[in-house]
Design a protein around this motif. Structure first.
Motif, PDB file in Angstrom:
ATOM      1  N   GLU A 109      -3.949  -2.438  10.975  1.00  0.00           N
ATOM      2  CA  GLU A 109      -3.795  -1.990   9.589  1.00  0.00           C
ATOM      3  C   GLU A 109      -4.865  -2.583   8.668  1.00  0.00           C
ATOM      4  O   GLU A 109      -4.893  -2.295   7.477  1.00  0.00           O
ATOM      5  CB  GLU A 109      -2.421  -2.399   9.071  1.00  0.00           C
ATOM      6  CG  GLU A 109      -2.234  -3.905   8.987  1.00  0.00           C
ATOM      7  CD  GLU A 109      -0.815  -4.349   8.709  1.00  0.00           C
ATOM      8  OE1 GLU A 109      -0.636  -5.451   8.163  1.00  0.00           O
ATOM      9  OE2 GLU A 109       0.123  -3.598   9.051  1.00  0.00           O
ATOM     10  N   THR A 131       0.844  -1.194   0.000  1.00  0.00           N
ATOM     11  CA  THR A 131       0.000   0.000   0.000  1.00  0.00           C
ATOM     12  C   THR A 131       0.880   1.244   0.000  1.00  0.00           C
ATOM     13  O   THR A 131       2.100   1.162   0.088  1.00  0.00           O
ATOM     14  CB  THR A 131      -0.907   0.027   1.244  1.00  0.00           C
ATOM     15  OG1 THR A 131      -0.092   0.278   2.401  1.00  0.00           O
ATOM     16  CG2 THR A 131      -1.639  -1.289   1.419  1.00  0.00           C
ATOM     17  N   GLY A 132       0.254   2.406  -0.053  1.00  0.00           N
ATOM     18  CA  GLY A 132       0.974   3.665   0.091  1.00  0.00           C
ATOM     19  C   GLY A 132       0.945   4.135   1.543  1.00  0.00           C
ATOM     20  O   GLY A 132       0.346   3.497   2.408  1.00  0.00           O
ATOM     21  N   PRO A 139       3.829   2.251   4.652  1.00  0.00           N
ATOM     22  CA  PRO A 139       3.123   1.311   3.757  1.00  0.00           C
ATOM     23  C   PRO A 139       3.021  -0.075   4.385  1.00  0.00           C
ATOM     24  O   PRO A 139       3.844  -0.471   5.210  1.00  0.00           O
ATOM     25  CB  PRO A 139       4.014   1.277   2.503  1.00  0.00           C
ATOM     26  CG  PRO A 139       4.805   2.543   2.556  1.00  0.00           C
ATOM     27  CD  PRO A 139       5.019   2.835   4.013  1.00  0.00           C
ATOM     28  N   ASP A 168     -11.089   6.465   0.210  1.00  0.00           N
ATOM     29  CA  ASP A 168     -10.302   7.434   0.983  1.00  0.00           C
ATOM     30  C   ASP A 168     -10.372   7.091   2.468  1.00  0.00           C
ATOM     31  O   ASP A 168     -11.457   6.860   3.009  1.00  0.00           O
ATOM     32  CB  ASP A 168     -10.830   8.852   0.755  1.00  0.00           C
ATOM     33  CG  ASP A 168     -10.591   9.339  -0.667  1.00  0.00           C
ATOM     34  OD1 ASP A 168      -9.666   8.822  -1.313  1.00  0.00           O
ATOM     35  OD2 ASP A 168     -11.343  10.218  -1.125  1.00  0.00           O
ATOM     36  N   TRP A 169      -9.215   7.112   3.124  1.00  0.00           N
ATOM     37  CA  TRP A 169      -9.144   6.696   4.532  1.00  0.00           C
ATOM     38  C   TRP A 169      -8.239   7.630   5.322  1.00  0.00           C
ATOM     39  O   TRP A 169      -7.195   8.085   4.824  1.00  0.00           O
ATOM     40  CB  TRP A 169      -8.578   5.271   4.624  1.00  0.00           C
ATOM     41  CG  TRP A 169      -8.459   4.722   6.027  1.00  0.00           C
ATOM     42  CD1 TRP A 169      -9.350   3.933   6.671  1.00  0.00           C
ATOM     43  CD2 TRP A 169      -7.354   4.910   6.939  1.00  0.00           C
ATOM     44  NE1 TRP A 169      -8.883   3.618   7.935  1.00  0.00           N
ATOM     45  CE2 TRP A 169      -7.654   4.206   8.123  1.00  0.00           C
ATOM     46  CE3 TRP A 169      -6.148   5.615   6.867  1.00  0.00           C
ATOM     47  CZ2 TRP A 169      -6.805   4.179   9.231  1.00  0.00           C
ATOM     48  CZ3 TRP A 169      -5.291   5.601   7.974  1.00  0.00           C
ATOM     49  CH2 TRP A 169      -5.628   4.876   9.132  1.00  0.00           C
ATOM     50  N   ARG A 224      -7.588  -0.093   6.842  1.00  0.00           N
ATOM     51  CA  ARG A 224      -6.934   0.902   5.988  1.00  0.00           C
ATOM     52  C   ARG A 224      -6.329   0.242   4.756  1.00  0.00           C
ATOM     53  O   ARG A 224      -6.270   0.853   3.684  1.00  0.00           O
ATOM     54  CB  ARG A 224      -5.884   1.696   6.763  1.00  0.00           C
ATOM     55  CG  ARG A 224      -4.618   0.984   7.181  1.00  0.00           C
ATOM     56  CD  ARG A 224      -3.716   1.982   7.923  1.00  0.00           C
ATOM     57  NE  ARG A 224      -2.517   1.403   8.496  1.00  0.00           N
ATOM     58  CZ  ARG A 224      -1.307   1.466   7.958  1.00  0.00           C
ATOM     59  NH1 ARG A 224      -1.141   2.090   6.790  1.00  0.00           N
ATOM     60  NH2 ARG A 224      -0.260   0.931   8.558  1.00  0.00           N
ATOM     61  N   THR A 225      -5.905  -1.019   4.895  1.00  0.00           N
ATOM     62  CA  THR A 225      -5.394  -1.756   3.743  1.00  0.00           C
ATOM     63  C   THR A 225      -6.513  -2.038   2.747  1.00  0.00           C
ATOM     64  O   THR A 225      -6.347  -1.855   1.537  1.00  0.00           O
ATOM     65  CB  THR A 225      -4.747  -3.081   4.197  1.00  0.00           C
ATOM     66  OG1 THR A 225      -3.664  -2.790   5.077  1.00  0.00           O
ATOM     67  CG2 THR A 225      -4.224  -3.865   3.010  1.00  0.00           C
ATOM     68  N   GLN A 275      -0.287   6.379   4.655  1.00  0.00           N
ATOM     69  CA  GLN A 275      -1.585   6.921   5.031  1.00  0.00           C
ATOM     70  C   GLN A 275      -1.434   7.780   6.278  1.00  0.00           C
ATOM     71  O   GLN A 275      -0.403   7.761   6.944  1.00  0.00           O
ATOM     72  CB  GLN A 275      -2.593   5.778   5.225  1.00  0.00           C
ATOM     73  CG  GLN A 275      -2.942   5.065   3.899  1.00  0.00           C
ATOM     74  CD  GLN A 275      -3.617   3.722   4.103  1.00  0.00           C
ATOM     75  OE1 GLN A 275      -3.019   2.803   4.641  1.00  0.00           O
ATOM     76  NE2 GLN A 275      -4.857   3.593   3.654  1.00  0.00           N
ATOM     77  N   CYS A 329      -9.236  -0.324   2.366  1.00  0.00           N
ATOM     78  CA  CYS A 329      -9.588   0.961   1.746  1.00  0.00           C
ATOM     79  C   CYS A 329      -8.597   1.319   0.640  1.00  0.00           C
ATOM     80  O   CYS A 329      -8.991   1.719  -0.465  1.00  0.00           O
ATOM     81  CB  CYS A 329      -9.629   2.062   2.792  1.00  0.00           C
ATOM     82  SG  CYS A 329     -11.062   2.002   3.900  1.00  0.00           S
ATOM     83  N   TYR A 330      -7.319   1.186   0.922  1.00  0.00           N
ATOM     84  CA  TYR A 330      -6.298   1.547  -0.068  1.00  0.00           C
ATOM     85  C   TYR A 330      -6.452   0.708  -1.335  1.00  0.00           C
ATOM     86  O   TYR A 330      -6.432   1.239  -2.454  1.00  0.00           O
ATOM     87  CB  TYR A 330      -4.901   1.352   0.521  1.00  0.00           C
ATOM     88  CG  TYR A 330      -3.795   1.778  -0.428  1.00  0.00           C
ATOM     89  CD1 TYR A 330      -3.342   3.097  -0.434  1.00  0.00           C
ATOM     90  CD2 TYR A 330      -3.231   0.873  -1.327  1.00  0.00           C
ATOM     91  CE1 TYR A 330      -2.342   3.496  -1.315  1.00  0.00           C
ATOM     92  CE2 TYR A 330      -2.237   1.268  -2.208  1.00  0.00           C
ATOM     93  CZ  TYR A 330      -1.795   2.578  -2.197  1.00  0.00           C
ATOM     94  OH  TYR A 330      -0.818   2.978  -3.075  1.00  0.00           O
TER      95      TYR A 330
END
Length: 347
Positions: free
Chosen positions: A284, A14-15, A41, A296-297, A287-288, A17, A290-291
């Motif tokens: 995590e 992921t990127g 990430p 958007d998170w 949020r993972t 956040q 969502c990514y």
């Protein structure tokens, strides 16, 4: 005859956040301020899930539960099943709504697809514990997963999954969610049903009544209510209605927990999620999701108390002692998250 088939699972990263923490003097000793934390990430390694196909009947037992329950099962009659291959989800059964929806459902759908391509004549039957709650049963029925709920020993042909492969299943589930759940015809049918339903709120605050609840919830909700948020307790809704909430919503503010499980049905680019964490239970997971799904998170971490500090910094074993405790949330960090997401006043 036994055979082993393998399914490759790709890695992903992921990127970065963002998470907002409580206002404090930990940034400046003179002027307190809200912390803006850059979360690193998340990387999940590639792997392989192996399916061992057993063509002769074997005994499948369920060993969970207390001592009395184990004794009852030990002396109970067995169930013999013919004409199908069983997948025993009692070995790693869903413990709650989130596990069922975010792990077992996409994996079951992947298994159906995988073996459908391998041999269309193979009929699958998934075995769950008899104590599996009705709301979990309902979601597997909705997605037409052929299932039984049985705690007695079962004699049947089976497709066995090595317990060590569940780590790779954790990686693969995010792709399978998109492939087999959110993009499914069933999801599209649910979405069509809600397009004209004006009763569903666009801005939702998912609250918790007992464990991991916000101790100053009235203060937090006052901030959210000014923005047009409606308070919802997920357990008051049916499984399908929980899914509809996420498919229809524009912004969801939620305490981390099973109430966020229907995120897998959310449409990327159409939803904003603000996830509120207890400092005793950071994760995590959502949020993972969502990514990877284009949702958007941003996170909000509650107030760290003295009892958290020593265990949180020991970095040796899992920090779970305060996982279910109530916690305080600084309203300024909630406001910062709302501003970051561009949630304007509700007109």
């Amino acid at each position: 005859m036994n055979k082993v088939l393998s399914c490759d699972v790709d890695s992903y990263t992921t990127g970065e956040q963002i998470l907002f923490a409580a206002k404090s003097f930990l940034i400046d000793r003179i002027i307190p301020n809200v912390e803006k934390v850059i979360l690193p990430p998340v990387t999940k390694p590639a792997g392989r899930v192996n399916f061992k196909i057993t063509d002769s009947k074997v005994k499948l037992t369920y060993t969970a539960g207390g001592t009395i329950n184990k004794l009852k099962l030990r002396f109970s009659d067995s169930l013999s099943i013919d004409d199908v291959y069983t997948v025993d989800f009692r070995v790693h059964s869903p413990e709650n709504w989130s596990h069922a929806l975010n792990l077992h459902l996409p994996f079951a759908l992947k298994i159906k697809s995988f073996f459908g391509e391998f041999n269309e004549s193979i009929q699958l039957l998934f075995i769950f514990p008899s104590e599996t709650p009705n709301y979990i049963r309902a979601i597997f029925e909705l997605f037409e997963i052929n299932s039984i709920y049985e705690s007695r020993p079962v004699y049947a042909r089976c497709i066995e999954i090595d317990k060590h492969d569940w780590e790779h299943i954790q990686t693969g589930r995010s792709v399978w969610m998109e492939q087999f759940v959110s993009a499914s015809d069933i999801s599209k049918e649910i979405l069509q049903e809600i397009t004209k339903d004006a009763r569903l709120p666009k801005r939702i605050f998912l609250a918790r009544r007992k464990t991991r609840h916000i101790l100053n919830e009235d203060e937090v909700f006052e901030v959210l209510e000014e923005k047009g948020f409606k308070k919802v307790y997920p357990e008051d809704l049916s499984p399908v209605d929980q899914i509809r909430l996420f498919m229809n919503a524009e912004t969801v503010v939620a305490i981390h927990g099973a109430g966020l499980a229907p995120l897998i049905f959310a449409k990327g680019g159409c939803l904003k999620v603000i996830e509120i964490f207890s400092p005793g239970h950071m994760s995590e997971h959502f949020r993972t999701i969502c990514y990877l799904n284009g949702v958007d998170w941003v996170g909000v971490r509650g107030v760290i108390e003295a009892k958290h500090v020593k265990l949180a910094y020991q970095n040796i074993k899992r920090f779970t002692k305060y996982s279910l405790d109530g916690f305080y949330v600084e309203t300024e960090s909630v406001k910062a998250a709302l501003d970051y997401m561009g949630v304007a006043e509700n007109n």
